[in-house]
Design an enzyme around this catalytic site. Structure first.
Site, PDB file in Angstrom:
ATOM      1  N   ASP A   7      -0.198  -7.625   1.573  1.00 18.54           N
ATOM      2  CA  ASP A   7       0.312  -6.246   1.590  1.00 18.54           C
ATOM      3  C   ASP A   7       1.835  -6.246   1.637  1.00 18.54           C
ATOM      4  OD1 ASP A   7       0.437  -3.507   1.727  1.00 18.54           O
ATOM      5  OD2 ASP A   7      -0.130  -3.392   3.846  1.00 18.54           O
ATOM      6  N   SER A  47       4.207   2.360   8.156  1.00 21.54           N
ATOM      7  CA  SER A  47       3.887   1.292   7.209  1.00 21.54           C
ATOM      8  C   SER A  47       5.126   0.783   6.483  1.00 21.54           C
ATOM      9  CB  SER A  47       2.881   1.798   6.172  1.00 21.54           C
ATOM     10  OG  SER A  47       1.633   2.047   6.739  1.00 21.54           O
ATOM     11  N   GLY A  48       5.145  -0.528   6.239  1.00 21.94           N
ATOM     12  CA  GLY A  48       6.239  -1.128   5.486  1.00 21.94           C
ATOM     13  C   GLY A  48       7.494  -1.389   6.282  1.00 21.94           C
ATOM     14  N   HIS A  55       0.816  -1.214   0.000  1.00 20.92           N
ATOM     15  CA  HIS A  55       0.000   0.000   0.000  1.00 20.92           C
ATOM     16  C   HIS A  55       0.851   1.267   0.000  1.00 20.92           C
ATOM     17  CE1 HIS A  55       0.459  -0.027   4.513  1.00 20.92           C
ATOM     18  NE2 HIS A  55       0.325   1.277   4.362  1.00 20.92           N
ATOM     19  N   GLY A 102       3.213   6.815   9.067  1.00 23.03           N
ATOM     20  CA  GLY A 102       4.595   6.763   8.605  1.00 23.03           C
ATOM     21  C   GLY A 102       5.314   5.474   8.923  1.00 23.03           C
TER      22      GLY A 102
END
Length: 269
Positions: free
Chosen positions: A139, A220-221, A91, A218
């Site tokens: 994801d 994410s990932g 995402h 911030g």
């Protein structure tokens, strides 16, 4: 079992009980209000329950950054898995191209001008990722760097299929943060999310929870890592959570052992 997540937060709050992918919301915020969003050279700190960390303890951590209106903005975290590849959340890159994305590595503070920057030659999203399905399945994304990182950087190995004993990491504010949290089973995670629409947990997820602590905007990932003795392994990539970042619900990660075979079709791991 405990896990550390590294937190990097810009911090806008939505006060309804709904799930969110914070990287996607942050990207939307940048495109709608880029003149009001602080870029990577002027960050402020807002995280949930974390403490200052040092990049030397988490050298695989990177900042994924988006260019908008001539400025670069931190949007997500990521993990170096070899000298030319980074893993992050799908995402974070959905709808973006290599032309407006880059990574920054090797720095504890994003405003540090000595950071190492790499543009991207390829962005590969998992073909079955869905940003509209319950629980945001699959994801995960791979970023191929346009130029290799030197051996001064340390990439992290993927968690072996049958390894346990979790500990972890995620993304940061201006100063990199980490926080210790508890890994819970997927069945317990499902129970804790039962009251929230769309919060579906599947075998490709791994959950962590600690009251008053949470991944947020911030993050994410970013990496969730585990340790076997003193050796770190990458176990998860920050995927989604409650929109308020209250810490009252688990933080949910893509379980990377579920995607190891897919990743290995592109990257030698």
């Amino acid at each position: 079992m405990k896990t550390f997540i590294l937190l990097l937060a810009f911090g806008f709050a939505v006060c309804t009980q709904k799930i969110t992918q914070s990287g996607k919301e942050l990207i939307k915020e940048i495109f709608q209000h880029s003149s009001e969003v602080i870029n990577v050279d002027g960050l402020t700190s807002k995280i949930v329950g974390g403490s200052n960390a040092d990049i030397r303890d988490y050298p695989w951590q990177v900042s994924l950054q988006l260019r908008s209106s001539g400025s670069w903005y931190h949007i997500c975290g990521g993990s170096i898995i070899n000298n030319k590849w980074v893993v992050t959340a799908a995402h974070c890159v959905d709808g973006s191209s290599t032309n407006n994305l880059r990574i920054a590595a090797g720095t504890t503070q994003l405003s540090d001008t000595s950071r190492t920057v790499r543009t991207l030659s390829r962005v590969i999203m998992h073909p079955s990722y869905s940003g509209s399905a319950a629980g945001y399945p699959n994801d995960i994304a791979l970023l191929e760097l346009s130029q290799s990182l030197s051996f001064g950087f340390y990439w992290i190995e993927m968690l072996p299929f049958r390894m346990g004993r979790l500990s972890g990491s995620g993304s940061s504010p201006n100063t990199l943060q980490d926080v210790e949290m508890t890994v819970i089973s997927n069945s317990e995670c499902t129970t804790r999310w039962a009251s929230v629409s769309g919060a579906t947990i599947n075998s490709g997820h791994i959950c962590i929870h600690e009251t008053g602590k949470s991944a947020c905007s911030g993050d994410s990932g970013g990496p969730m890592t585990c340790y076997s003795g003193n050796t770190p392994y990458l176990a998860g990539a920050t995927s989604w959570g409650i929109s308020t970042c209250s810490g009252s619900f688990p933080s949910v990660y893509a379980r990377l052992t579920s995607f190891r075979s897919w990743i290995s079709t592109y990257v030698s791991i």
